[in-house]
Design a protein around this motif. Structure first.
Motif, PDB file in Angstrom:
ATOM      1  N   PRO A 209       0.465  -0.949  -0.276  1.00  0.00           N
ATOM      2  CA  PRO A 209      -0.309  -0.010  -0.150  1.00  0.00           C
ATOM      3  C   PRO A 209       0.869   1.223  -0.134  1.00  0.00           C
ATOM      4  N   CYS A 220      -4.520  -0.458  -3.681  1.00  0.00           N
ATOM      5  CA  CYS A 220      -3.883  -1.508  -2.933  1.00  0.00           C
ATOM      6  C   CYS A 220      -5.131  -1.411  -1.434  1.00  0.00           C
ATOM      7  N   PRO A 222      -5.792  -4.269   2.080  1.00  0.00           N
ATOM      8  CA  PRO A 222      -6.334  -5.356   3.120  1.00  0.00           C
ATOM      9  C   PRO A 222      -6.996  -6.412   1.974  1.00  0.00           C
ATOM     10  N   PHE A 230      -1.911  -7.714   1.309  1.00  0.00           N
ATOM     11  CA  PHE A 230      -2.570  -6.701   0.559  1.00  0.00           C
ATOM     12  C   PHE A 230      -2.693  -6.711  -0.690  1.00  0.00           C
ATOM     13  N   TYR A 279      -2.965   6.234   3.885  1.00  0.00           N
ATOM     14  CA  TYR A 279      -2.066   5.212   4.729  1.00  0.00           C
ATOM     15  C   TYR A 279      -0.403   6.205   4.735  1.00  0.00           C
TER      16      TYR A 279
END
Length: 317
Positions: A209, A220, A222, A230, A279
């Motif tokens: 990610p 991307c 989980p 991922f 992220y």
């Protein structure tokens, strides 16, 4: 995780809203026995966020919320106008359910997920005829009527994925083998993603990610079936999807963002189902924007798989 499709671009009338949020995405927990687990819930109100101390930072578990499930869906309404001439299979009434892990259908048929309630999500299984001269792994393919019809031109053990709106064509991807307890993907660059209550089992390309090495149009996110990985899924955010935008599904945010419960940021509307948060790299903790937001580790300390040790997300500690 309940998921729905949307129309992110004119080129697609449906896309995989993989890993729907209804427990939202959640970082792995340390179960105390060395195993990892993720949580999803069908609750209708945001639950308290739990946390575990990981040195100087906190690994927050943003799991529970009004987001649910593991169902993939499409906003494209099912139609009966498309014929099955291209695949040789007809959209007639399904027979008994089958097992996609063992492919236990009669010879000449394959076990496929479909929308058993006539809705826009894969939630049931049925045996369908394998198309004459079927398409192989990675080859172009076509669907019949709708991506959730269960009818396509791929060979047994394969499913037509990432279908183009105009051409009704996608590419054949492998379904997972093995068992629900020990899923297997022959291609080591893919991970088994299970959704739709176990109806949909696909080997999806893995990703990082922080690097976003996904094809154009994918993000991307989980893997709900494997907390250590991922996977790439189509971006269904459309014109929205920026940080602090509302979302309902994990892949409804732009690349570099993730759909999480709104309690994790003051800038998020507390009445929405989910909120796009960024992220971040835990080795660069001062990169988060937003009042009081910190880079929180996705994995508890010591439990991150190789290459993902620095993955985090911006949220309230």
């Amino acid at each position: 995780m309940s998921v729905s499709y949307s129309i992110p671009t004119a080129a697609r009338t449906w896309t995989l809203a993989l890993f729907a949020l209804a427990g939202c995405a959640s970082p792995p927990d340390d179960s105390g026995d060395g195993t990892l687990n993720t949580t999803s819930t069908d609750s209708t109100s945001v639950a308290d966020t739990s946390s575990s101390t990981t040195g100087s930072t906190t690994a927050v578990d943003p799991t529970t919320g009004p987001l649910t499930g593991d169902t993939l869906a499409t906003t494209e309404e099912l139609t009966s106008s498309t014929t099955a001439e291209s695949t040789g299979v007809l959209p007639d009434d399904p027979g008994p359910e089958c097992d996609p892990w063992t492919q236990d259908c009669p010879e000449g048929q394959k076990c496929m997920p479909y929308a058993g309630d006539g809705g826009p999500s894969w939630n049931a299984l049925k045996c369908v005829d394998v198309a004459p001269d079927p398409d192989g792994l990675g080859e172009p393919c076509t669907v019949v009527g709708s991506p959730v019809s269960g009818l396509d031109s791929c060979d047994e053990g394969l499913m037509c994925w990432d279908v183009d709106a105009d051409t009704q064509m996608g590419a054949c991807v492998a379904m997972c083998t093995g068992s629900p307890d020990e899923p297997v993907c022959a291609d080591p660059s893919t991970h088994c993603a299970v959704s739709g209550g176990g109806a949909l089992i696909l080997c999806i390309p893995g990703c990082d990610p922080l690097d976003q090495p996904c094809p154009d149009g994918d993000v991307c996110i989980p893997n709900p079936d494997d907390p250590e990985s991922f996977v790439c899924a189509p971006d269904v955010s459309g014109p929205e999807g920026q940080t602090f935008d509302p979302c309902e599904y994990v892949n409804e945010c732009d690349a570099g963002n993730l759909c999480l419960p709104p309690v994790l940021a003051g800038e998020c509307d507390p009445m929405i189902l989910g909120c796009c948060l960024a992220y971040c790299d835990i080795t660069q903790p001062n990169t988060c924007t937003g009042q009081g937001l910190e880079c929180i580790p996705w994995f508890p300390e010591g439990l991150a798989p190789p290459t993902l040790e620095t993955v985090g997300f911006c949220g309230l500690p």
